[in-house]
Scaffold this motif. Structure first.
Motif, PDB file in Angstrom:
ATOM      1  N   SER A 131       0.839  -1.197   0.000  1.00  0.00           N
ATOM      2  CA  SER A 131       0.000   0.000   0.000  1.00  0.00           C
ATOM      3  C   SER A 131       0.874   1.247   0.000  1.00  0.00           C
ATOM      4  O   SER A 131       2.087   1.193   0.210  1.00  0.00           O
ATOM      5  N   ASP A 132       0.243   2.397  -0.209  1.00  0.00           N
ATOM      6  CA  ASP A 132       0.973   3.658  -0.206  1.00  0.00           C
ATOM      7  C   ASP A 132       1.587   3.935   1.160  1.00  0.00           C
ATOM      8  O   ASP A 132       2.654   4.548   1.261  1.00  0.00           O
ATOM      9  N   ASP A 133       0.926   3.502   2.222  1.00  0.00           N
ATOM     10  CA  ASP A 133       1.458   3.728   3.568  1.00  0.00           C
ATOM     11  C   ASP A 133       2.722   2.910   3.824  1.00  0.00           C
ATOM     12  O   ASP A 133       3.583   3.315   4.603  1.00  0.00           O
ATOM     13  N   ASP A 134       2.815   1.746   3.188  1.00  0.00           N
ATOM     14  CA  ASP A 134       3.978   0.878   3.397  1.00  0.00           C
ATOM     15  C   ASP A 134       5.168   1.265   2.528  1.00  0.00           C
ATOM     16  O   ASP A 134       6.296   0.889   2.819  1.00  0.00           O
ATOM     17  N   TYR A 135       4.909   1.998   1.443  1.00  0.00           N
ATOM     18  CA  TYR A 135       5.957   2.292   0.469  1.00  0.00           C
ATOM     19  C   TYR A 135       6.964   3.284   1.033  1.00  0.00           C
ATOM     20  O   TYR A 135       6.607   4.312   1.608  1.00  0.00           O
ATOM     21  N   LYS A 153      -0.645  -5.796  -6.151  1.00  0.00           N
ATOM     22  CA  LYS A 153      -0.791  -4.342  -6.137  1.00  0.00           C
ATOM     23  C   LYS A 153       0.436  -3.712  -5.497  1.00  0.00           C
ATOM     24  O   LYS A 153       0.916  -4.157  -4.459  1.00  0.00           O
ATOM     25  N   GLY A 154       0.949  -2.657  -6.141  1.00  0.00           N
ATOM     26  CA  GLY A 154       1.997  -1.843  -5.557  1.00  0.00           C
ATOM     27  C   GLY A 154       3.412  -2.271  -5.874  1.00  0.00           C
ATOM     28  O   GLY A 154       4.354  -1.556  -5.560  1.00  0.00           O
ATOM     29  N   SER A 199      -2.045  -0.887  -9.177  1.00  0.00           N
ATOM     30  CA  SER A 199      -0.982   0.009  -9.586  1.00  0.00           C
ATOM     31  C   SER A 199       0.367  -0.684  -9.439  1.00  0.00           C
ATOM     32  O   SER A 199       0.585  -1.484  -8.523  1.00  0.00           O
ATOM     33  N   ARG A 243       4.751  -0.142  -9.446  1.00  0.00           N
ATOM     34  CA  ARG A 243       5.783   0.862  -9.190  1.00  0.00           C
ATOM     35  C   ARG A 243       7.120   0.382  -9.723  1.00  0.00           C
ATOM     36  O   ARG A 243       7.380  -0.811  -9.793  1.00  0.00           O
TER      37      ARG A 243
END
Length: 536
Positions: free
Chosen positions: A219-223, A250-251, A287, A289
């Motif tokens: 997730s965005d919080d983990d990135y 995802k991610g 998404s 990355r």
């Protein structure tokens, strides 16, 4: 009761008086355990969480005996913040040896170590499902001295019953050692929050002969942008887990390589008669990355094979290179793929996941452009036989809206998608206006008429002025009962206006959040249910 009893003429007056007198009777003060049958008590107590059940044990010796002796109540246990269990945790495990599903929601305070993991595995011989989650990432979770010997003393015979595992934000050493012991029996795997090259090393270290459902999520919080993000090697995953039925990613970055040109450790996996992923029914790719150029990630001529049994396909990335490698291939290693932006209507599914068609497809969502030939190959049969229920397509990508825009005649080019079975229709990145500053969405409304049973619509045209009349036409359309849309192109007063119009016509309005329509199916496993927000 006292409040209503004072009002003599209150409508509840006589009822409450009768109820009060019944509660004063000696019969009503008896312990319900003495009267109710054991089966009914099990049904009542089964609605309580673990903390409430433990409080029930302290009511009386009789309650404690009944609660502890009921194996059904303790088959599924969820611990919120165990803290430092000390001597209490071994006692707890000794009393509840029948636990089949254990969830620890906050291992940050639990300090999961080698000894405690051994307690769980050896103390719970019936354990089948394990979920370990951290709420926050720690710089040094277990201490450097625990890493080399983390699971050295745990024997595989104690862990062969595990079929479901969910790990969130655990250190890679713990996860890698644990998965190496249970990979032969594991059927559902949910990994979240693993950074860098750790995920690729964990997934390609051993084979997964029984794995059916897999979710890999960052997730965005983990990135963390300071940590290099490695790419998950799709070739290794396909060879090592050939029997997958459901895949959610995802991610993470994805990497496709030509096995003939790259020496990979998973090349030595014995070749069987089973074609990889021929049982795959659900594919979700969110998404992606990467710090590298996308063109450099996808190497060689490898492409995913035809997957004829897919029922749900959700590609929520608009990366042209990713979509190309999912649906097409190139002629020789390193050569560019015939891009869908160069030949949008001519490319056909000569290879790739849609090359054999999807006769059983129910859900298709793709947020990037795909050629008409590939769409016809994958969707035409499902639309004709009535299996297709949800259809979301994209004309352009988010990037191409600002440079090279493609115009598609929906009634002509996508006529094969029209089906009375479709009830959810969506379109992304579209604008038929001659000048980019304006917006024209009328062709979408004309296309909508070809689907007589559609009642839910998703639209994300992008940032344009003049979106308000288009959204209002959708709201007032006689078929539409629910509308998902991206409000970035609307001002605050326009948002308020369409909200009021939606209330007037009884249309449910939802802010588009880009989540999956179908949740990751881990059965009744607590750790395998993502939060989908407004889309649910």
């Amino acid at each position: 009761m006292e409040q209503y009893r004072r009002g003599k003429y209150n409508q509840y007056h006589w009822l409450l008086r009768q109820l009060s007198s019944m509660l004063d009777m000696p019969e009503s003060k008896r312990d319900p355990v003495e009267k109710l049958p054991h089966e009914l008590l099990t049904m009542i107590w089964s609605h309580l969480d673990t903390d409430s059940l433990m409080r029930c044990e302290r009511v009386s010796k009789k309650w404690q005996k009944l609660v502890l002796s009921d194996s059904v109540l303790w088959s599924k246990v969820s611990l919120g913040r165990p803290g430092k269990p000390g001597r209490l945790f071994p006692k707890f495990l000794n009393k509840h040896k029948n636990i089949r599903c254990l969830t620890i929601n906050d291992t940050s305070y639990f300090k999961m170590t080698h000894d405690k993991l051994q307690m769980i595995m050896r103390g719970l011989p019936s354990l089948e499902r394990l979920s370990l989650h951290r709420r926050m990432r720690l710089n040094n979770p277990d201490g450097p001295e625990d890493v080399p010997k983390l699971l050295g003393g745990v024997q595989g015979k104690h862990m062969t019953k595990l079929t479901h595992l969910s790990l969130n934000k655990l250190d890679a050493h713990t996860a890698g050692e644990l998965l190496a012991l249970i990979s032969p029996s594991l059927q559902v795997l949910d990994l979240q929050g693993f950074l860098g090259k750790n995920l690729n090393g964990i997934m390609t270290r051993q084979s997964w002969p029984s794995l059916r459902k897999l979710r890999l999520k960052l997730s965005d919080d983990d990135y963390d942008p300071r940590i290099h993000l490695g790419q998950l090697n799709m070739n290794g995953l396909m060879n090592l887990a050939p029997h997958l039925e459901e895949l959610h990613i995802k991610g993470y970055g994805l990497k496709f390589v030509d096995l003939g040109l790259h020496d990979m450790p998973f090349d030595k996996v014995p070749v069987s008669d089973v074609r990889p992923w021929q049982n795959l029914q659900s594919l979700y790719i969110g998404s992606v990355r990467s710090h590298d150029r996308l063109e450099d990630i996808f190497q060689g001529s490898f492409v995913l094979p035809a997957l004829p049994n897919l029922r749900s396909v959700e590609i929520l990335s608009d990366s042209a290179h990713l979509i190309d490698y999912l649906f097409t291939t190139c002629d020789e290693p390193g050569s560019p793929i015939p891009g869908i932006l160069n030949d949008f209507t001519g490319t056909t599914a000569e290879s790739g996941i849609a090359s054999a068609g999807w006769p059983q497809l129910e859900v298709f969502r793709c947020h990037g452009p795909i050629s008409t030939g590939i769409l016809r190959k994958g969707l035409a049969e499902a639309a004709t036989n009535g299996s297709l229920k949800v259809l979301e397509l994209a004309i352009n990508s988010d990037r191409s809206l600002f440079n090279h825009r493609i115009q598609v005649d929906l009634l002509k080019d996508w006529a094969f998608t029209s089906s009375p079975s479709v009830h959810h229709l969506g379109l992304y990145h579209f604008n038929w206006a001659q000048h980019y500053s304006n917006f024209d969405g009328e062709p979408f409304i004309d296309w909508l008429q070809q689907f007589p049973n559609v009642d839910t619509v998703t639209v994300a045209p992008g940032r344009h002025s003049g979106l308000l009349p288009f959204i209002e036409k959708l709201i007032t359309h006689p078929q539409i009962k629910a509308l998902y849309f991206d409000p970035t192109g609307l001002s605050s007063p326009e948002w308020y206006e369409i909200t009021e119009v939606g209330k007037k016509y009884g249309v449910k309005m939802f802010n588009l959040d880009g989540g999956p329509l179908h949740v990751f199916d881990g059965g009744e496993f607590d750790g395998a249910s993502p939060n989908l927000g407004l889309r649910v």
